[in-house]
Design a protein around this motif. Structure first.
Motif, PDB file in Angstrom:
ATOM      1  N   ARG A  49       0.853  -1.213  -0.116  1.00 15.18           N
ATOM      2  CA  ARG A  49      -0.035  -0.057   0.035  1.00 15.18           C
ATOM      3  C   ARG A  49       0.643   1.173  -0.133  1.00 15.18           C
ATOM      4  O   ARG A  49       0.609   2.133  -0.775  1.00 15.18           O
ATOM      5  CB  ARG A  49      -0.839   0.041   1.230  1.00 15.18           C
ATOM      6  N   ASP A  53       1.096   3.937  -2.869  1.00 12.47           N
ATOM      7  CA  ASP A  53       0.863   5.404  -2.401  1.00 12.47           C
ATOM      8  C   ASP A  53       1.873   6.484  -2.857  1.00 12.47           C
ATOM      9  O   ASP A  53       1.636   7.584  -3.316  1.00 12.47           O
ATOM     10  CB  ASP A  53       0.380   5.442  -1.024  1.00 12.47           C
ATOM     11  N   HIS A  54       2.991   6.004  -2.703  1.00 13.56           N
ATOM     12  CA  HIS A  54       4.478   6.943  -2.890  1.00 13.56           C
ATOM     13  C   HIS A  54       5.223   6.451  -4.250  1.00 13.56           C
ATOM     14  O   HIS A  54       6.088   7.100  -4.287  1.00 13.56           O
ATOM     15  CB  HIS A  54       5.164   6.845  -1.851  1.00 13.56           C
TER      16      HIS A  54
ATOM     17  N   GLY B  49      -9.142   1.584   0.814  1.00 15.18           N
ATOM     18  CA  GLY B  49      -7.867   1.401   1.472  1.00 15.18           C
ATOM     19  C   GLY B  49      -7.905   0.153   2.469  1.00 15.18           C
ATOM     20  O   GLY B  49      -7.191  -0.593   2.809  1.00 15.18           O
TER      21      GLY B  49
END
Lengths: 117, 332
Positions: A49, A53-54, B49
């Motif tokens: 994750r 995200d980055h 998420g």
């Protein structure tokens, strides 16, 4: 999100101390292996994750522990966020390739039979 | 011995199977429904998420974490984000429907299934609130929680101008909540007894000095440790004694009144407002429907409706009357 860090700590902290060979009974070894596998799966999941995200290629995860101060120290002026109360422990390093291979494994997992290897 | 067995049987029968007014269950439905709606709405902020295929909690982790074939969730099978959003919005509608009491029996059953299903999928990101949500949703499914204070009741009264009679299933639902709550507190209290800090009276310092949980600075107690000591022991005594002292009429109000500062204290000092509130909602299971109706200003019509129903008088335990008459005849 906060509970996720609690779960990560509860799963990973006991298994980070590698037991000495022969110090565990068969049953304890099975429990240890299960917890280790769950902690690894969580680390990979969180890493994937973060990488997504980055837009990263590799991520290092640490367990940061915030110890509680003694009342007598706080009464003497010590702050709750005093730097001496923090400890950091390396947990896992995960590459994007490893993280994505777990995602492929997740697709093989079925609710009725757990994880198929 | 025969009389004793008969008394025990009748007490059991009275405890579980006497009809009860639905006011208490209905109030719990409204408040627990609102809490379910809120807590599941919060997932919306990071839906993909937590429940998406590439979220924080992979399905592989969840299976390993449960280590059980029975931790079922409909969310395991949803891969498309669009479908996930659609199903989530439907779930929120179900919780809203339970809260207002529309199609209450169906809503309650769906809400219980959804609550458990979300909890199974989001394992690792849950805490006590989700467990209490789960048991409240489960028992709301058992009783007629929509018989009063609901859209269902409003529609029924509009059509037929009748009120629902007290029901046995309502009593069963409330009894299950009461017993479950007693078990929760007993286990929480017994678990604390294993911790040395609870015996020493310093356990609550651990909560006050925990910066990550802190919402109200209580560290001034560091120089007044007798306060921490007292609060620790009162909390421990209250939790361990709850199962015994919540049932007698004399001690019940005291235990319920103590629940308020205890849970509001957790809410205010440790930032767990939802957990503190949901525990108070669960404690409502010990508040009589008459009191709730009185507070809601509906006592008179409700009592009249109850009196009109044959065999629906507030449950007077016959075994107690019989025991009293037997004792008085023995005295004579």
């Amino acid at each position: 999100m906060f509970m996720l860090s609690e779960t990560a700590f509860n799963l990973a902290e006991p298994v980070l101390a590698i037991p000495q060979a022969g110090s565990l009974s068969d049953e304890e070894k099975r429990d240890y292996d299960k917890q280790l596998a769950a902690a690894d799966a969580l680390a990979t999941s969180i890493a994937r994750r973060l990488l997504a995200d980055h837009d990263g290629r590799r991520v290092r995860l640490y367990l940061r522990t915030h110890d509680l101060p003694f009342p007598v120290d706080v009464a003497a002026g010590k702050k709750l966020d005093d730097p001496s109360l923090y400890r950091e422990q390396f947990w896992r390093e995960v590459s994007a390739k490893q993280a994505n291979s777990q995602l492929a494994n997740s697709a093989l997992a079925t609710p009725n039979h757990g994880v198929q290897r | 011995v025969r009389n004793w067995i008969r008394d025990v049987w009748q007490a059991w029968d009275w405890f579980w199977f006497s009809p009860a007014d639905a006011a208490t269950l209905a109030l719990i439905r409204i408040l627990a429904g609102a809490m379910l709606l809120y807590t599941h709405f919060v997932w919306t902020l990071e839906l993909e998420g937590f429940f998406g295929q590439a979220g924080w909690l992979s399905t592989e982790f969840v299976y390993r974490y449960h280590d059980s074939a029975y931790a079922w969730s409909h969310l395991y099978w949803i891969e498309s984000p669009a479908l996930l959003w659609a199903v989530h919005l439907l779930a929120l509608c179900v919780f809203a429907s339970l809260m207002v009491g529309f199609r209450s029996r169906v809503s309650a059953a769906l809400a219980a299934l959804l609550t458990i299903s979300y909890a199974h999928r989001a394992s690792g990101a849950l805490f006590g609130l989700d467990q209490i949500n789960g048991f409240l949703a489960l028992y709301l499914m058992v009783g007629p929680s929509g018989d009063v204070f609901s859209v269902d009741a409003w529609l029924r009264e509009k059509r037929a101008k009748t009120e629902c009679a007290p029901k046995v299933s309502c009593n069963i639902a409330i009894r299950l909540m009461q017993i479950h709550l007693c078990v929760v507190y007993l286990f929480a209290g017994c678990g604390k007894l294993f911790g040395q800090s609870w015996w020493e009276g310093t356990a609550l310092w651990g909560a006050f000095a925990n910066l990550e949980y802190q919402t109200l600075d209580m560290t001034w107690t560091a120089s007044q440790m007798w306060i921490v000591d007292m609060l620790t022991h009162v909390t421990l005594f209250w939790e361990v004694a709850y199962i015994a002292l919540i049932w007698p009429k004399l001690s019940r109000p005291v235990m319920l009144l103590l629940a308020i500062p205890l849970h509001l204290g957790i809410a205010m000092c440790m930032g767990m407002v939802t957990f503190g509130v949901v525990m108070l909602i669960a404690n409502l299971a010990f508040v009589s429907p008459e009191l709730i109706r009185r507070i809601c200003g509906q006592l008179k019509p409700a009592v009249n409706a109850i009196e009109r129903q044959p065999g629906s008088s507030p449950p007077t335990p016959k075994f107690r009357e019989r025991r009293r008459s037997r004792q008085s005849s023995q005295e004579k």
